[in-house]
Design a protein around this motif. Sequence first.
Motif, mmCIF file in Angstrom:
data_model
loop_
_atom_site.group_PDB
_atom_site.id
_atom_site.type_symbol
_atom_site.label_atom_id
_atom_site.label_comp_id
_atom_site.label_asym_id
_atom_site.label_seq_id
_atom_site.Cartn_x
_atom_site.Cartn_y
_atom_site.Cartn_z
ATOM 1 N N GLU A 144 0.763 -1.106 -0.158
ATOM 2 C CA GLU A 144 -0.074 0.065 0.061
ATOM 3 C C GLU A 144 1.000 1.407 -0.115
ATOM 4 O O GLU A 144 0.422 2.206 -0.989
ATOM 5 C CB GLU A 144 -0.603 0.093 1.319
ATOM 6 C CG GLU A 144 -1.428 1.307 1.654
ATOM 7 C CD GLU A 144 -2.675 1.895 0.897
ATOM 8 O OE1 GLU A 144 -3.018 2.972 0.728
ATOM 9 O OE2 GLU A 144 -3.201 1.120 0.127
ATOM 10 N N PHE A 145 1.917 1.173 0.805
ATOM 11 C CA PHE A 145 2.776 2.228 0.903
ATOM 12 C C PHE A 145 3.523 2.539 -0.313
ATOM 13 O O PHE A 145 3.760 3.626 -0.925
ATOM 14 C CB PHE A 145 3.910 2.186 2.252
ATOM 15 C CG PHE A 145 4.649 3.670 2.253
ATOM 16 C CD1 PHE A 145 4.505 4.626 3.028
ATOM 17 C CD2 PHE A 145 5.968 3.352 1.532
ATOM 18 C CE1 PHE A 145 5.305 5.572 3.216
ATOM 19 C CE2 PHE A 145 6.946 4.240 1.495
ATOM 20 C CZ PHE A 145 6.565 5.540 2.468
ATOM 21 N N MET A 146 4.139 1.484 -0.979
ATOM 22 C CA MET A 146 4.910 1.498 -2.467
ATOM 23 C C MET A 146 3.777 2.177 -3.227
ATOM 24 O O MET A 146 4.356 2.671 -4.300
ATOM 25 C CB MET A 146 5.460 0.197 -2.717
ATOM 26 C CG MET A 146 6.532 -0.260 -1.549
ATOM 27 S SD MET A 146 7.841 0.875 -1.523
ATOM 28 C CE MET A 146 8.689 0.693 -3.170
ATOM 29 N N MET A 147 2.679 1.832 -3.144
ATOM 30 C CA MET A 147 1.776 2.296 -4.480
ATOM 31 C C MET A 147 1.726 3.941 -4.501
ATOM 32 O O MET A 147 1.672 4.591 -5.394
ATOM 33 C CB MET A 147 0.495 2.014 -4.267
ATOM 34 C CG MET A 147 0.284 0.446 -4.466
ATOM 35 S SD MET A 147 0.696 -0.041 -6.389
ATOM 36 C CE MET A 147 2.207 -0.880 -6.033
ATOM 37 N N PHE A 157 1.627 -8.977 -14.104
ATOM 38 C CA PHE A 157 1.097 -8.494 -12.727
ATOM 39 C C PHE A 157 1.536 -9.403 -11.498
ATOM 40 O O PHE A 157 2.118 -8.805 -10.727
ATOM 41 C CB PHE A 157 -0.287 -8.214 -12.810
ATOM 42 C CG PHE A 157 -1.102 -8.630 -11.587
ATOM 43 C CD1 PHE A 157 -0.924 -7.291 -10.842
ATOM 44 C CD2 PHE A 157 -1.750 -9.505 -10.962
ATOM 45 C CE1 PHE A 157 -1.423 -7.292 -9.402
ATOM 46 C CE2 PHE A 157 -2.278 -9.514 -9.851
ATOM 47 C CZ PHE A 157 -2.298 -8.586 -9.056
ATOM 48 N N PHE A 158 1.604 -10.708 -11.786
ATOM 49 C CA PHE A 158 1.948 -11.540 -10.911
ATOM 50 C C PHE A 158 3.443 -11.497 -10.439
ATOM 51 O O PHE A 158 3.880 -11.475 -9.234
ATOM 52 C CB PHE A 158 1.684 -13.104 -11.000
ATOM 53 C CG PHE A 158 1.898 -14.095 -9.816
ATOM 54 C CD1 PHE A 158 0.963 -13.993 -8.846
ATOM 55 C CD2 PHE A 158 2.946 -14.891 -9.919
ATOM 56 C CE1 PHE A 158 1.308 -14.814 -7.907
ATOM 57 C CE2 PHE A 158 3.144 -15.633 -8.748
ATOM 58 C CZ PHE A 158 2.203 -15.641 -7.763
ATOM 59 N N SER A 195 4.038 5.382 -10.296
ATOM 60 C CA SER A 195 4.233 4.533 -11.506
ATOM 61 C C SER A 195 3.674 3.146 -11.574
ATOM 62 O O SER A 195 3.238 2.265 -12.509
ATOM 63 C CB SER A 195 5.689 4.471 -12.081
ATOM 64 O OG SER A 195 6.501 4.082 -11.428
ATOM 65 N N ASN A 196 3.627 2.441 -10.282
ATOM 66 C CA ASN A 196 3.152 1.258 -10.074
ATOM 67 C C ASN A 196 1.608 0.981 -9.883
ATOM 68 O O ASN A 196 1.117 0.274 -9.939
ATOM 69 C CB ASN A 196 3.890 0.650 -8.768
ATOM 70 C CG ASN A 196 5.261 0.272 -9.323
ATOM 71 O OD1 ASN A 196 5.588 -0.111 -10.152
ATOM 72 N ND2 ASN A 196 6.161 0.439 -8.214
ATOM 73 N N GLN A 197 1.101 2.408 -9.736
ATOM 74 C CA GLN A 197 -0.469 2.290 -9.393
ATOM 75 C C GLN A 197 -1.331 1.730 -10.660
ATOM 76 O O GLN A 197 -2.050 0.804 -10.431
ATOM 77 C CB GLN A 197 -1.078 3.531 -9.112
ATOM 78 C CG GLN A 197 -0.386 4.264 -7.839
ATOM 79 C CD GLN A 197 -0.789 5.453 -7.593
ATOM 80 O OE1 GLN A 197 -1.581 6.227 -8.461
ATOM 81 N NE2 GLN A 197 -0.465 6.021 -6.365
ATOM 82 N N THR A 198 -0.938 2.065 -11.939
ATOM 83 C CA THR A 198 -1.855 1.448 -12.957
ATOM 84 C C THR A 198 -1.739 -0.059 -13.090
ATOM 85 O O THR A 198 -2.648 -0.935 -13.258
ATOM 86 C CB THR A 198 -1.663 2.197 -14.152
ATOM 87 O OG1 THR A 198 -2.041 3.546 -14.019
ATOM 88 C CG2 THR A 198 -2.401 1.609 -15.436
#
Length: 212
Positions: A93-96, A156-157, A101-104
């Motif tokens: 959650e924090f890294m998002m 994604f995985f 750039s990792n959110q999408t």
Amino acid sequence: MKRRDTLKAFSLAGFGLAVSPVEAAVPAPPDVKPLKIPGGRQKFEAERDAKLNAEKFFTPHELQTVTVLSDIIIPADERSGSASQAGVPAFIEFMMKDQPSNQTPMRGGIRWLDNTCVKRYGKQFVLCTKAQQIDMIEQIAYPKLAKSDMTQGASFFSMMRNMTATGFFTSQMGVKDIGYVGNVPNQWDGVPADVLKQYNLAYEERELTQGK
């Protein structure tokens, strides 16, 4: 109002001291918790961390999906707890928020996983049975073996697996799991007995008791 009273009011107002018959209610300042600055962090870094921690990225459903996935990647065993027990979902959650750039890719990957599970099993991933979840993961766990319609899921995985491993093995539980102790002072108990015997040497009693 008498002339003298009027002049008095003007005089006080000139010094910013005029008093209204009914004082306006002044709202109390918000209860601001003192900023904690961990060791090795600067104030601006701690302020940014606090700001990001106060924000929310995952929906409850997305966070549940991340939790299930992380525990499939690193389940609990006789050595240590699972990824979620080590706090990995909160780390992701924090890294998002720390790396937008990792959110999408993350949000799109969860949506892809749900849509694919609905087509295959008739329900979203977290609602599938354990066997169905593992069956789905096996289709995307090995990028080189993934079929053409599974490549997005495999990408994604791979991101989930990397973030889960990073979160787990930088947690207190993960560090303990791999046995890393960092820089610690050595405890020297003196020359080994067999070496002393080889050279026909021995410690004196005062040397053995010194420092005890």
